[in-house]
Design an enzyme around this catalytic site. Structure first.
Site, PDB file in Angstrom:
ATOM      1  N   HIS A   1     -56.091  53.201  45.895  1.00 24.66           N
ATOM      2  CA  HIS A   1     -56.858  52.029  46.329  1.00 24.66           C
ATOM      3  C   HIS A   1     -57.319  51.143  45.181  1.00 24.66           C
ATOM      4  O   HIS A   1     -57.935  50.105  45.408  1.00 24.66           O
ATOM      5  CB  HIS A   1     -58.077  52.463  47.148  1.00 24.66           C
ATOM      6  CG  HIS A   1     -59.179  53.037  46.302  1.00 24.66           C
ATOM      7  ND1 HIS A   1     -59.110  54.297  45.762  1.00 24.66           N
ATOM      8  CD2 HIS A   1     -60.351  52.514  45.873  1.00 24.66           C
ATOM      9  CE1 HIS A   1     -60.199  54.526  45.054  1.00 24.66           C
ATOM     10  NE2 HIS A   1     -60.971  53.457  45.100  1.00 24.66           N
TER      11      HIS A   1
HETATM   12  C1  UD1 Z   1     -65.013  49.876  46.367  1.00 26.75           C
HETATM   13  C2  UD1 Z   1     -65.480  50.099  44.930  1.00 26.75           C
HETATM   14  C3  UD1 Z   1     -64.621  51.177  44.290  1.00 26.75           C
HETATM   15  C4  UD1 Z   1     -64.561  52.418  45.128  1.00 26.75           C
HETATM   16  C5  UD1 Z   1     -64.079  52.044  46.519  1.00 26.75           C
HETATM   17  C6  UD1 Z   1     -63.984  53.221  47.431  1.00 26.75           C
HETATM   18  C7  UD1 Z   1     -66.386  48.150  43.742  1.00 26.75           C
HETATM   19  C8  UD1 Z   1     -66.107  47.176  42.660  1.00 26.75           C
HETATM   20  N1  UD1 Z   1     -65.348  48.904  44.123  1.00 26.75           N
HETATM   21  O1  UD1 Z   1     -63.678  49.353  46.291  1.00 26.75           O
HETATM   22  O2  UD1 Z   1     -65.188  51.516  43.042  1.00 26.75           O
HETATM   23  O3  UD1 Z   1     -63.702  53.344  44.530  1.00 26.75           O
HETATM   24  O4  UD1 Z   1     -65.011  51.090  47.060  1.00 26.75           O
HETATM   25  O5  UD1 Z   1     -63.502  52.846  48.686  1.00 26.75           O
HETATM   26  O6  UD1 Z   1     -67.492  48.228  44.200  1.00 26.75           O
HETATM   27  N2  UD1 Z   1     -62.690  46.767  53.692  1.00 26.75           N
HETATM   28  C9  UD1 Z   1     -62.580  47.116  55.010  1.00 26.75           C
HETATM   29  N3  UD1 Z   1     -63.578  47.855  55.558  1.00 26.75           N
HETATM   30  C10 UD1 Z   1     -64.673  48.269  54.871  1.00 26.75           C
HETATM   31  C11 UD1 Z   1     -64.778  47.889  53.515  1.00 26.75           C
HETATM   32  C12 UD1 Z   1     -63.779  47.153  52.947  1.00 26.75           C
HETATM   33  O7  UD1 Z   1     -61.618  46.784  55.675  1.00 26.75           O
HETATM   34  O8  UD1 Z   1     -65.550  48.953  55.433  1.00 26.75           O
HETATM   35  C13 UD1 Z   1     -61.600  45.999  53.091  1.00 26.75           C
HETATM   36  C14 UD1 Z   1     -61.920  44.520  52.964  1.00 26.75           C
HETATM   37  O9  UD1 Z   1     -60.745  43.808  53.185  1.00 26.75           O
HETATM   38  C15 UD1 Z   1     -62.320  44.372  51.523  1.00 26.75           C
HETATM   39  C16 UD1 Z   1     -61.475  45.434  50.839  1.00 26.75           C
HETATM   40  O10 UD1 Z   1     -61.369  46.503  51.778  1.00 26.75           O
HETATM   41  O11 UD1 Z   1     -62.112  43.101  51.036  1.00 26.75           O
HETATM   42  C17 UD1 Z   1     -62.075  45.946  49.571  1.00 26.75           C
HETATM   43  O12 UD1 Z   1     -63.405  46.401  49.781  1.00 26.75           O
HETATM   44  P1  UD1 Z   1     -64.479  46.355  48.577  1.00 26.75           P
HETATM   45  O13 UD1 Z   1     -65.762  46.964  49.007  1.00 26.75           O
HETATM   46  O14 UD1 Z   1     -64.529  44.981  48.018  1.00 26.75           O
HETATM   47  O15 UD1 Z   1     -63.815  47.245  47.469  1.00 26.75           O
HETATM   48  P2  UD1 Z   1     -63.007  48.623  47.539  1.00 26.75           P
HETATM   49  O16 UD1 Z   1     -61.608  48.374  47.162  1.00 26.75           O
HETATM   50  O17 UD1 Z   1     -63.281  49.386  48.788  1.00 26.75           O
END
Ligand code: UD1
Length: 390
Positions: A221
């Site tokens: 991820h």
């Molecule tokens: C975040 C953390 C990362 C951690 C990861 C675990 C930061 C910088 N990154 O990354 O360190 O390892 O979480 O999962 O804080 N999304 C969904 N549903 C959700 C949440 C997110 O669909 O409940 C999708 C959205 O499209 C979003 C993307 O995932 O834009 C990324 O989510 P985000 O919280 O920005 O970062 P992660 O890649 O999850």
């Protein structure tokens, strides 16, 4: 917005994203059991919000329902960090907590630490001092800055103190306590459903070999692996190769799913022995990891969990902020080196791969250690403040 306290006698415990939840759960238990500590107030920033990424983990980890949810959701780094800051500020003004406890390295961790530090509220960082020395990782920026802002830094491995000393963080603030993520693992692993049950429930049992050679588990991820189309295509091709020797099971993170679908890369998986699953619950994941022959991952937490479970781990990154999993555990850094990965999988299938041992203080007692130390530290601080005011 329930149960918010405003008597200045609470510890504000912050979670935002999936890997925070398994770190905070043992802390909430240990804080509750330490009579010298004020009650904890649990605040969820809402960085992760899908049932599978958030509520399901609260249930599995027996985390209390948050007292507050700031509902920030997804956005760019700047917007997400800024939203957390804007929304936590009035909450901290109202609560006036004795300290703020943040865990890990996600955007929510840094955002809350920054607001609290500027208000003079002590910041306690659990899992401090880890460094990948790679500033292109958003988490590395979050780690460095959170540690600079923290009054108390609890570390999971001894080398973290050296990283902090190099950045000028005084040793008197740093305390080696062990790993709260492993507290969660040891607390829950005996309740994990079997991998066969999880695969059957997902309708995937038939596609994963029963008996030899078993199966491998994949998680990817990191933005560096899944946001970049060429890198993701390369990883998928490697997984395809590996799956010729060992069927793979891959619970797909939303960011990776977006990369595969958005990049039109699904065809690279056609015909491969790779079973895609939705994000799994914490207990299901423990069951899958425990039964895996090998785990291919870019996650930080999973490098630690596989070391604790003595399951071989191939980390598809160029660096790790958790070097003890390599020095003492079952972890190997393999990047996207196809020949190296295939050879490592062959070795694991033939000989069981790298043997490791569980690192010092990864014994399930890190959270109680933190609770005891924090209680003494807060009591001392209160005495010093009273003397200064007299
Ligand atoms: C975040 C953390 C990362 C951690 C990861 C675990 C930061 C910088 N990154 O990354 O360190 O390892 O979480 O999962 O804080 N999304 C969904 N549903 C959700 C949440 C997110 O669909 O409940 C999708 C959205 O499209 C979003 C993307 O995932 O834009 C990324 O989510 P985000 O919280 O920005 O970062 P992660 O890649 O999850």
């Amino acid at each position: 917005m329930a149960r918010a306290r405003n008597d200045g006698k609470t510890i504000a415990c912050i979670v935002g994203a999936r890997p925070n939840f398994m770190k905070m759960a043992p802390l909430m238990r240990a804080f509750g059991a330490e009579p010298r500590l004020p009650a904890a107030t649990l605040i969820h920033t809402g960085q992760h919000y899908d049932f599978a990424m958030s509520d399901a983990l609260f249930r599995d980890l027996e985390l209390p329902v948050p007292d507050l949810n700031l509902e920030v959701g997804s956005a760019s780094h700047a917007v997400q960090t800024a939203e957390v800051m804007k929304r936590i500020e009035p909450v901290l003004d109202d609560l006036r907590p004795t300290c703020v406890v943040v865990v890990g390295d996600v955007n929510s961790t840094l955002a809350v630490a920054l607001v609290a530090a500027k208000k003079g509220i002590p910041v306690v960082h659990v899992e401090a001092g880890l460094r990948s020395h790679d500033r292109t990782m958003p988490e590395e920026v979050n780690r460095v800055l959170t540690d600079q802002l923290s009054d108390l830094l609890y570390t999971t491995e001894r080398g973290a103190a050296d990283n902090l000393a190099r950045e000028g963080v005084g040793g008197e603030r740093v305390h080696f306590v062990g790993n709260v993520m492993i507290d969660s693992l040891l607390h829950h692993v005996s309740r994990a459903p079997s991998a066969a049950d999880t695969l059957a429930r997902a309708g995937a049992l038939a596609s994963v070999a029963q008996g030899p050679p078993g199966f491998g588990v994949v998680t990817l991820h990191r933005p560096s692996n899944v946001d970049n189309r060429a890198a993701l295509a390369e990883s998928l091709a490697i997984l395809r190769d590996v799956s010729r020797r060992l069927p793979l099971v891959w619970p797909v993170h939303p960011r990776a799913r977006a990369g595969i679908e958005g990049g039109g890369l699904g065809r690279l998986l056609e015909g491969a022995q790779i079973t895609l699953l939705p994000p799994q619950g914490y207990l299901e994941m423990l069951g899958l990891l425990s039964a895996a022959k090998v785990v291919l991952t870019d996650s930080g937490g999973i490098q630690e969990e596989t070391t604790a479970l003595a399951v071989p781990c191939l980390t598809m990154r160029e660096n790790t902020e958790r070097p003890i999993t390599i020095a003492e555990g079952t972890n190997l850094l393999v990047g996207r080196d196809r020949a190296r990965i295939v050879a490592a999988v062959e070795d694991i299938l033939a000989s069981g791969g790298k043997r490791g041992r569980r690192p010092e203080l990864w014994d399930g007692q890190a959270a109680p250690r933190i609770a005891r130390h924090l209680a003494s530290w807060l009591a001392l601080r209160e005495r010093q403040n009273a003397e200064a005011a007299a």
